[in-house]
Motif scaffolding. Structure first.
Motif, short mmCIF file in Angstrom:
data_model
loop_
_atom_site.label_atom_id
_atom_site.label_comp_id
_atom_site.label_asym_id
_atom_site.label_seq_id
_atom_site.Cartn_x
_atom_site.Cartn_y
_atom_site.Cartn_z
N PHE A 134 -6.21 2.80 -0.70
CA PHE A 134 -5.54 3.41 -1.85
C PHE A 134 -6.47 4.34 -2.62
O PHE A 134 -6.01 5.25 -3.31
CB PHE A 134 -5.00 2.31 -2.77
CG PHE A 134 -4.30 2.82 -3.98
CD1 PHE A 134 -3.04 3.42 -3.89
CD2 PHE A 134 -4.87 2.71 -5.25
CE1 PHE A 134 -2.39 3.89 -5.01
CE2 PHE A 134 -4.23 3.17 -6.38
CZ PHE A 134 -2.98 3.77 -6.26
N THR A 188 -9.13 5.81 -9.38
CA THR A 188 -8.54 4.88 -8.40
C THR A 188 -9.61 3.95 -7.82
O THR A 188 -9.35 2.77 -7.59
CB THR A 188 -7.85 5.64 -7.25
OG1 THR A 188 -8.77 6.56 -6.67
CG2 THR A 188 -6.63 6.39 -7.75
N THR A 205 -1.37 -6.27 -2.62
CA THR A 205 -2.05 -6.44 -1.34
C THR A 205 -3.03 -7.61 -1.38
O THR A 205 -3.27 -8.27 -0.37
CB THR A 205 -2.81 -5.17 -0.94
OG1 THR A 205 -3.79 -4.88 -1.95
CG2 THR A 205 -1.87 -3.99 -0.81
N TYR A 243 2.21 6.65 -6.77
CA TYR A 243 1.11 7.50 -7.27
C TYR A 243 1.46 8.97 -7.09
O TYR A 243 1.29 9.78 -8.02
CB TYR A 243 -0.18 7.16 -6.52
CG TYR A 243 -1.40 7.81 -7.12
CD1 TYR A 243 -2.15 7.14 -8.09
CD2 TYR A 243 -1.80 9.08 -6.75
CE1 TYR A 243 -3.27 7.73 -8.66
CE2 TYR A 243 -2.92 9.70 -7.31
CZ TYR A 243 -3.64 8.99 -8.25
OH TYR A 243 -4.74 9.60 -8.84
N LEU A 258 0.83 -1.21 0.00
CA LEU A 258 0.00 0.00 0.00
C LEU A 258 0.86 1.25 0.00
O LEU A 258 0.64 2.18 -0.79
CB LEU A 258 -0.92 -0.01 1.22
CG LEU A 258 -1.68 1.29 1.52
CD1 LEU A 258 -2.59 1.67 0.37
CD2 LEU A 258 -2.46 1.17 2.83
N ILE A 281 -0.41 -1.94 -5.87
CA ILE A 281 -1.55 -2.11 -4.98
C ILE A 281 -2.21 -3.47 -5.20
O ILE A 281 -2.84 -4.02 -4.28
CB ILE A 281 -2.57 -0.96 -5.17
CG1 ILE A 281 -3.48 -0.87 -3.94
CG2 ILE A 281 -3.39 -1.14 -6.42
CD1 ILE A 281 -2.78 -0.58 -2.65
N ALA A 329 2.64 1.75 -3.28
CA ALA A 329 1.70 2.19 -4.31
C ALA A 329 1.38 3.68 -4.17
O ALA A 329 1.33 4.42 -5.16
CB ALA A 329 0.43 1.35 -4.23
N VAL A 330 1.16 4.12 -2.93
CA VAL A 330 0.86 5.54 -2.69
C VAL A 330 2.07 6.40 -3.07
O VAL A 330 1.92 7.46 -3.71
CB VAL A 330 0.47 5.77 -1.22
CG1 VAL A 330 0.40 7.26 -0.90
CG2 VAL A 330 -0.86 5.10 -0.91
N ALA A 337 -5.80 8.04 -2.32
CA ALA A 337 -4.49 8.57 -2.72
C ALA A 337 -4.56 9.92 -3.44
O ALA A 337 -3.74 10.80 -3.17
CB ALA A 337 -3.74 7.54 -3.57
N SER A 365 1.87 2.20 -9.66
CA SER A 365 1.13 2.17 -8.40
C SER A 365 -0.02 1.17 -8.48
O SER A 365 -0.32 0.50 -7.48
CB SER A 365 0.59 3.57 -8.07
OG SER A 365 -0.48 3.94 -8.92
N TYR A 366 -0.65 1.04 -9.64
CA TYR A 366 -1.74 0.07 -9.78
C TYR A 366 -1.22 -1.36 -9.68
O TYR A 366 -1.88 -2.24 -9.10
CB TYR A 366 -2.46 0.27 -11.11
CG TYR A 366 -3.10 1.64 -11.27
CD1 TYR A 366 -3.53 2.36 -10.17
CD2 TYR A 366 -3.27 2.21 -12.53
CE1 TYR A 366 -4.11 3.62 -10.32
CE2 TYR A 366 -3.85 3.45 -12.69
CZ TYR A 366 -4.26 4.16 -11.58
OH TYR A 366 -4.84 5.40 -11.72
#
Length: 576
Positions: free
Chosen positions: A184, A205, A173, A158, A151, A170, A154-155, A187, A166-167
């Motif tokens: 997320f 998102t 997870t 982003y 997480l 995430i 990914a943030v 974000a 980032s996608y």
């Protein structure tokens, strides 16, 4: 305004966060054993046998247990590495790396949104998050914390403009611990300023997260994964009602933890906790006071006209510019905090504040820490306007020092749980030296401890003997121990006059065990410790075993059995 700090200062702060994580959660690590689920997920790898670890990895990626193959892969691999490096403390070292690394990563993310002082306070809150008390459990610090790392990564990606990466991050997870995916969605709110584009990014998102969750759920269903099938079989309308309720109950529980846990720390304080708290508060208070916090004031003009009295008033009010971005962080963090409970319906309601079930708050760590970052920013900015920054920094530092004290109290509870286990198993081995194929040991439940944060004699006690001894391969029913609680009693199917009864073992696997006449050992606690009963007939608490013959003590056999790593760890013979 572009915020940043020199690399040397960043390195020093990251080191301080790592030191905080170590003291808060692992200072007494050499006294730790395994706890609860650890025996199921970590115990089998303690011998460091790579054939066994390869088997567990193969099983994880073929069976997709709970839809989390990475979750069930990290634990055997890191356990095997740690045991080869020097024993159980090295296994815990990997868990420490996850917790410290996540705190450092949060700090780097917070620097993209706030000055270094508030970012540091938020990172400390992340490290000392009081609603989740599972930091010392290997199952949690090596696997669940990995989900938080996905997480955070990914943030960070982003906010750095790398949305596609980032996608992908995430999505990680979902194969580790899925509750961390939903926060997320918030974000885009961490980027400043907010505008119409922010709404579009929020929708994007949300759509990405929904698509990933749907695909993951369909894959689990196609593989007939147990929990997904159980979820589908339950009333979907009931679950739909749990989601919005969890999004309210969960954050309120977190707020309760932030309010009450400093008091718990004070009531359980000792000299070491006091000294640690003073050092921590002094260092953090000085850092919050000295780290740059550009105080920029903006004027808000106002005017008022009273027709009745013919008075006209005009003027201006100066407020810190940091209030607006700090407020935005409060809103973004609150949204992430609520979203953290969207997928927590398997642990309903999310009200636990002690023990293994507090992992329901894992994903809330991120949102709550964002809230703390924004709140501290607003406090320091406002205090600075009145030349009270030092007092505000001291107050924030003292509060976070109390959270450190709470973490130390939790850690000490785990140490006490380890001591309880060593004493318990020492007495069990002394009283039951005659283990044989088919031996079943029952202990009356009155040995349960009063621990607030860990159950030393949890369901997993039935796994311990097999992880301590290498039983002969021709034994079809290796010895096992059970705590005679309500669930075990409910699973006993008596067969009066029969050679064996059947025990349905609680859990997802619906396992059964034959409890044979004359192969049962009954242990009970009295004033001097555990004792072995010669008969369970007509004894309070043993009604479920009426008619089952107890095993007479026979020739000692355990000394001839090959000892595994857990035996050496449990008895203190060898590296812990």
């Amino acid at each position: 305004m572009r915020l940043g700090i020199p690399d040397k200062r960043t390195s020093l702060i990251v080191f301080a966060l790592a030191l905080t994580a170590w003291v808060a959660h692992f200072f007494w690590v050499r006294d730790f054993l395994l706890f609860e689920d650890d025996y199921s997920h970590v115990g089998r790898s303690l011998n460091g046998e790579w054939d066994e670890i390869y088997y567990l990895l193969k099983w994880a990626w073929e069976a997709w247990p709970q839809g989390r193959p990475l979750h069930f892969s990290l634990m055997p691999v890191l356990t095997g590495l740690g045991m080869h490096m020097g024993g159980l403390p090295w296994v815990y070292f990997f868990g420490f790396l996850f917790i410290a690394g996540n705190a450092a990563l949060f700090y780097v993310i917070a620097l993209k949104m706030a000055p270094p002082g508030p970012a540091l306070a938020g990172a400390c809150a992340f490290c000392l998050f009081p609603a989740d008390t599972t930091h010392a459990m290997l199952t949690h610090n090596m696997a669940l914390q990995a989900s938080l790392m996905f997480l955070l990564a990914a943030v960070y990606s982003y906010l750095s403009g790398k949305k596609r990466i980032s996608y992908l991050l995430i999505a990680g997870t979902l194969i580790c611990y899925e509750t961390a995916i939903v926060p997320f969605v918030a974000a885009p709110l961490l980027k400043s300023p907010w505008n119409r584009k922010t709404l579009k990014e929020l929708a994007t998102t949300a759509a990405v997260v929904a698509l990933l969750m749907t695909g993951h759920a369909l894959l689990r269903a196609s593989m007939h994964e147990h929990r997904m099938l159980e979820l589908v079989s339950n009333s979907p309308w009931l679950l739909a009602g749990h989601v919005p309720a969890s999004m309210v109950i969960g954050p309120l529980t977190v707020l309760k933890a932030f309010i009450l846990r400093p008091g718990y720390a004070l009531s359980h304080a000792n000299a070491f906790m006091a000294a640690s708290g003073l050092i921590f508060a002094g260092g953090l208070g000085w850092a919050l006071w000295r780290l740059p916090l550009p105080l920029e004031l903006k004027s808000l003009s106002f005017s008022a006209l009273s027709e009745k009295h013919g008075l006209k008033m005009q003027g201006s009010l100066k407020i810190p510019r940091g209030l607006a971005p700090g407020g935005r962080l409060l809103i973004a963090g609150a949204l992430a905090l609520c979203l953290a409970y969207v997928l927590t319906f398997t642990r309903w309601p999310p009200t636990s504040l002690g023990g293994r079930d507090t992992c329901v708050h894992l994903a809330a760590t991120f949102g709550a820490s964002i809230v703390i970052t924004g709140l501290v920013w607003m406090i320091l900015e406002t205090a600075g306007m009145f030349r009270l920054k030092l007092a505000a920094a001291a107050a924030v530092a003292v509060y976070l020092a109390l959270l450190l004290g709470f973490s130390l109290a939790v850690q000490k509870d785990f140490v006490n749980g380890s001591e309880f286990q060593r004493k318990l198993w020492g007495e069990v081995l002394q009283l039951c030296p005659d283990l044989e194929d088919g031996t079943t040991i029952f202990i009356k439940e009155n040995i349960r401890t009063t621990s607030d944060f860990v159950i030393p004699n949890a369901w997993s006690v039935r796994l311990v003997l097999e992880q301590m001894f290498q039983f002969p391969k021709d034994w079809t029913s290796p010895p096992s121990l059970f705590i005679l609680n309500e669930k075990i009693i409910a699973g006993i199917a008596p067969d009066p006059g029969g050679e064996s009864w059947t025990l349905l073992i609680p859990g997802e696997g619906r396992e059964t065990r034959a409890v044979k006449q004359g192969e049962v050992i009954a242990l009970e606690l009295n004033a001097d410790g555990l004792v072995r009963l010669e008969s369970a007939e007509h004894r309070p608490g043993w009604e479920a075993l009426e008619g089952l013959q107890v095993k007479p003590e026979g020739k000692a056999s355990i000394q001839s059995l090959e000892k595994k790593a857990l035996y050496r760890i449990m008895t203190g013979r060898g590296l812990r």
